[in-house]
Design a protein around this motif. Sequence first.
Motif, PDB file in Angstrom:
ATOM      1  N   GLU A 195     -84.362  18.209  71.569  1.00  0.00           N
ATOM      2  CA  GLU A 195     -85.387  18.037  70.533  1.00  0.00           C
ATOM      3  C   GLU A 195     -86.607  18.855  70.965  1.00  0.00           C
ATOM      4  O   GLU A 195     -87.029  18.784  72.122  1.00  0.00           O
ATOM      5  N   VAL A 196     -87.156  19.632  70.048  1.00  0.00           N
ATOM      6  CA  VAL A 196     -88.310  20.477  70.352  1.00  0.00           C
ATOM      7  C   VAL A 196     -89.402  20.227  69.311  1.00  0.00           C
ATOM      8  O   VAL A 196     -89.125  20.203  68.102  1.00  0.00           O
ATOM      9  N   ARG A 197     -90.620  20.059  69.788  1.00  0.00           N
ATOM     10  CA  ARG A 197     -91.777  19.876  68.904  1.00  0.00           C
ATOM     11  C   ARG A 197     -92.797  20.965  69.213  1.00  0.00           C
ATOM     12  O   ARG A 197     -93.217  21.137  70.365  1.00  0.00           O
ATOM     13  N   LEU A 198     -93.188  21.716  68.191  1.00  0.00           N
ATOM     14  CA  LEU A 198     -94.163  22.795  68.317  1.00  0.00           C
ATOM     15  C   LEU A 198     -95.478  22.376  67.655  1.00  0.00           C
ATOM     16  O   LEU A 198     -95.468  21.766  66.585  1.00  0.00           O
ATOM     17  N   ARG A 199     -96.576  22.729  68.302  1.00  0.00           N
ATOM     18  CA  ARG A 199     -97.893  22.448  67.725  1.00  0.00           C
ATOM     19  C   ARG A 199     -98.724  23.720  67.724  1.00  0.00           C
ATOM     20  O   ARG A 199     -98.937  24.337  68.761  1.00  0.00           O
ATOM     21  N   GLY A 200     -99.174  24.090  66.516  1.00  0.00           N
ATOM     22  CA  GLY A 200    -100.067  25.231  66.349  1.00  0.00           C
ATOM     23  C   GLY A 200    -101.413  24.787  65.803  1.00  0.00           C
ATOM     24  O   GLY A 200    -102.002  23.824  66.302  1.00  0.00           O
ATOM     25  N   LYS A 201    -101.865  25.462  64.751  1.00  0.00           N
ATOM     26  CA  LYS A 201    -103.127  25.106  64.104  1.00  0.00           C
ATOM     27  C   LYS A 201    -102.952  25.276  62.610  1.00  0.00           C
ATOM     28  O   LYS A 201    -102.656  26.359  62.118  1.00  0.00           O
ATOM     29  N   GLY A 202    -103.096  24.178  61.864  1.00  0.00           N
ATOM     30  CA  GLY A 202    -102.869  24.217  60.424  1.00  0.00           C
ATOM     31  C   GLY A 202    -104.050  24.793  59.668  1.00  0.00           C
ATOM     32  O   GLY A 202    -105.134  25.008  60.213  1.00  0.00           O
ATOM     33  N   GLY A 203    -103.832  25.034  58.387  1.00  0.00           N
ATOM     34  CA  GLY A 203    -104.907  25.545  57.542  1.00  0.00           C
ATOM     35  C   GLY A 203    -104.391  26.000  56.190  1.00  0.00           C
ATOM     36  O   GLY A 203    -103.264  25.689  55.793  1.00  0.00           O
ATOM     37  N   GLN A 210    -106.793  32.335  60.250  1.00  0.00           N
ATOM     38  CA  GLN A 210    -107.506  31.198  60.838  1.00  0.00           C
ATOM     39  C   GLN A 210    -106.554  30.158  61.441  1.00  0.00           C
ATOM     40  O   GLN A 210    -107.006  29.144  61.963  1.00  0.00           O
ATOM     41  N   CYS A 211    -105.278  30.432  61.359  1.00  0.00           N
ATOM     42  CA  CYS A 211    -104.266  29.423  61.726  1.00  0.00           C
ATOM     43  C   CYS A 211    -103.336  29.938  62.827  1.00  0.00           C
ATOM     44  O   CYS A 211    -103.327  31.126  63.155  1.00  0.00           O
ATOM     45  N   VAL A 212    -102.551  29.003  63.368  1.00  0.00           N
ATOM     46  CA  VAL A 212    -101.403  29.328  64.229  1.00  0.00           C
ATOM     47  C   VAL A 212    -100.193  28.644  63.596  1.00  0.00           C
ATOM     48  O   VAL A 212    -100.051  27.419  63.656  1.00  0.00           O
ATOM     49  N   ASP A 213     -99.366  29.427  62.933  1.00  0.00           N
ATOM     50  CA  ASP A 213     -98.323  28.907  62.043  1.00  0.00           C
ATOM     51  C   ASP A 213     -97.119  28.380  62.833  1.00  0.00           C
ATOM     52  O   ASP A 213     -96.341  29.154  63.414  1.00  0.00           O
ATOM     53  N   ALA A 214     -96.960  27.059  62.843  1.00  0.00           N
ATOM     54  CA  ALA A 214     -95.838  26.452  63.568  1.00  0.00           C
ATOM     55  C   ALA A 214     -94.498  26.755  62.916  1.00  0.00           C
ATOM     56  O   ALA A 214     -93.471  26.832  63.604  1.00  0.00           O
ATOM     57  N   THR A 215     -94.491  26.964  61.594  1.00  0.00           N
ATOM     58  CA  THR A 215     -93.240  27.276  60.899  1.00  0.00           C
ATOM     59  C   THR A 215     -92.703  28.630  61.339  1.00  0.00           C
ATOM     60  O   THR A 215     -91.513  28.777  61.642  1.00  0.00           O
ATOM     61  N   LYS A 286     -91.175  30.801  76.366  1.00  0.00           N
ATOM     62  CA  LYS A 286     -91.688  32.171  76.306  1.00  0.00           C
ATOM     63  C   LYS A 286     -91.939  32.618  74.867  1.00  0.00           C
ATOM     64  O   LYS A 286     -92.921  33.323  74.589  1.00  0.00           O
ATOM     65  N   THR A 287     -91.088  32.210  73.943  1.00  0.00           N
ATOM     66  CA  THR A 287     -91.306  32.557  72.539  1.00  0.00           C
ATOM     67  C   THR A 287     -92.566  31.874  72.018  1.00  0.00           C
ATOM     68  O   THR A 287     -93.358  32.472  71.283  1.00  0.00           O
ATOM     69  N   CYS A 288     -92.750  30.624  72.394  1.00  0.00           N
ATOM     70  CA  CYS A 288     -93.948  29.893  71.961  1.00  0.00           C
ATOM     71  C   CYS A 288     -95.223  30.516  72.538  1.00  0.00           C
ATOM     72  O   CYS A 288     -96.271  30.530  71.873  1.00  0.00           O
ATOM     73  N   GLU A 289     -95.144  31.052  73.742  1.00  0.00           N
ATOM     74  CA  GLU A 289     -96.304  31.748  74.306  1.00  0.00           C
ATOM     75  C   GLU A 289     -96.687  32.946  73.447  1.00  0.00           C
ATOM     76  O   GLU A 289     -97.872  33.191  73.182  1.00  0.00           O
ATOM     77  N   VAL A 290     -95.692  33.692  73.017  1.00  0.00           N
ATOM     78  CA  VAL A 290     -95.950  34.871  72.183  1.00  0.00           C
ATOM     79  C   VAL A 290     -96.644  34.477  70.883  1.00  0.00           C
ATOM     80  O   VAL A 290     -97.565  35.165  70.415  1.00  0.00           O
ATOM     81  N   TYR A 291     -96.244  33.365  70.303  1.00  0.00           N
ATOM     82  CA  TYR A 291     -96.785  32.951  69.003  1.00  0.00           C
ATOM     83  C   TYR A 291     -97.988  32.015  69.141  1.00  0.00           C
ATOM     84  O   TYR A 291     -98.545  31.574  68.133  1.00  0.00           O
ATOM     85  N   GLY A 292     -98.351  31.674  70.359  1.00  0.00           N
ATOM     86  CA  GLY A 292     -99.553  30.884  70.582  1.00  0.00           C
ATOM     87  C   GLY A 292     -99.439  29.430  70.214  1.00  0.00           C
ATOM     88  O   GLY A 292    -100.443  28.791  69.860  1.00  0.00           O
ATOM     89  N   VAL A 293     -98.247  28.874  70.285  1.00  0.00           N
ATOM     90  CA  VAL A 293     -98.065  27.446  69.986  1.00  0.00           C
ATOM     91  C   VAL A 293     -97.651  26.707  71.249  1.00  0.00           C
ATOM     92  O   VAL A 293     -97.090  27.286  72.182  1.00  0.00           O
ATOM     93  N   GLU A 294     -97.942  25.429  71.275  1.00  0.00           N
ATOM     94  CA  GLU A 294     -97.514  24.572  72.375  1.00  0.00           C
ATOM     95  C   GLU A 294     -96.113  24.038  72.075  1.00  0.00           C
ATOM     96  O   GLU A 294     -95.765  23.782  70.920  1.00  0.00           O
TER      97      GLU A 294
END
Length: 399
Positions: A195-203, A210-215, A286-294
């Motif tokens: 199970e993986v949960r990603l967190r970015g920044k909504g908007g 202005q966002c970090v798109d988790a999708t 590593k992919t999440c690092e590239v996209y700036g999500v936790e």
Amino acid sequence: METCKEQIRWSLDQIDRLADICRCDVEEWQKQLHSIPEPGMKEYETSQFLREKLTEMEIPFQEIEPTGLVADFGHGSHCIALRADMDGLHIQEQTDLPWKSQHEGYMHACGHDGHMAALLGVAVLLKQYESSLNLRVRLIFQPSEENCQGAKHMIQAGALEDVEEIYGLHLFTDLPTGVISLDPGPRMAITDRFEVRLRGKGGHAGKPHQCVDATVAAAAVIMNLQTIVSRHLDPMEHAVLTVGHLTSGSQYNVIAETAEFEGTIRTFSEAVERDMKDTFCHTVRKTCEVYGVEAQIAYHPSEHPVVFNDPKRSVALKEDALKLWGSGVVKDIPAIMLGEDFSVYQSRIPGVFAFVGSGDPEKGCIYPNHHPAFCLDPQALYMALKVYLLYILHKNGEY
């Protein structure tokens, strides 16, 4: 020595005749069991049905709480076990069978009803011919296979005490009725879950800067994960990585702050399993690092090892089956990436697990296991019963 061989051959030749004795009962029992599917460790009505039938046959049995049952037959210093699983699935049945599920939201969509019915047939025959046994036979009716808890539970309760070998089978509509497989070596897979949960920044959808798109990040992670098997794993090895569930976002014009996905990794090797896990976690991070999500990763190792057929025993059984039924029945069938907690027994003692075909397009038996329209060809129950008898008569002739 030749007399001994003739005795073994004579015993094996009786399988079809013995199976005919309780064929109609087995078909009726399967229908009754099919109508009362229950989830793992809650097979109360199912267990009650089995207890009633064993009591009617005057067969002593031991209850293993909450729902398991064990029945012993025969005499001698050697003991083998035969196992059938009991639980249904959380699936709403979509068939028009007169004996369809009476339990809303649950269904016998994996053939466990057929396994139990065939093993009840074995009980009838063992009771009738117990005096001719040169060994002891233990029948194990096991709860909770689908969530991989039942075999471990039965072992802890003593179901394998004094047992030297164990045998089982599974009905599959992917295979035509009348076909069986007794191949040696790996048969079913280790099944890890993640199970993986990603967190970015909504908007706002109109202001993505202005966002970090988790999708988008989840999509990239999932696509990168698909290269692990194709580009990282040795092509001579076998593995599957499947993402089966993805959720993200709330509505069309909102950039999602979170995304979650879950799936499974399946292999036939513990070394490959470890490598797949490490590469999976590395790829996600590593992919999440590239996209700036936790990223939060929950990785659940398999509750069971590989289903592995003991080579010596499976080859000997296969030879007997070929003599009895020929190459039109006994087929070489590749291992499959499904999981089975029968392997937990095999991790303790040697065992053999057969694949038994139950598909017939003319009878509408075309849907795969776990499908809401899944149904068994009644003729396949007869074959399952004969495979169980093959196990017994093969071992009976050795002692």
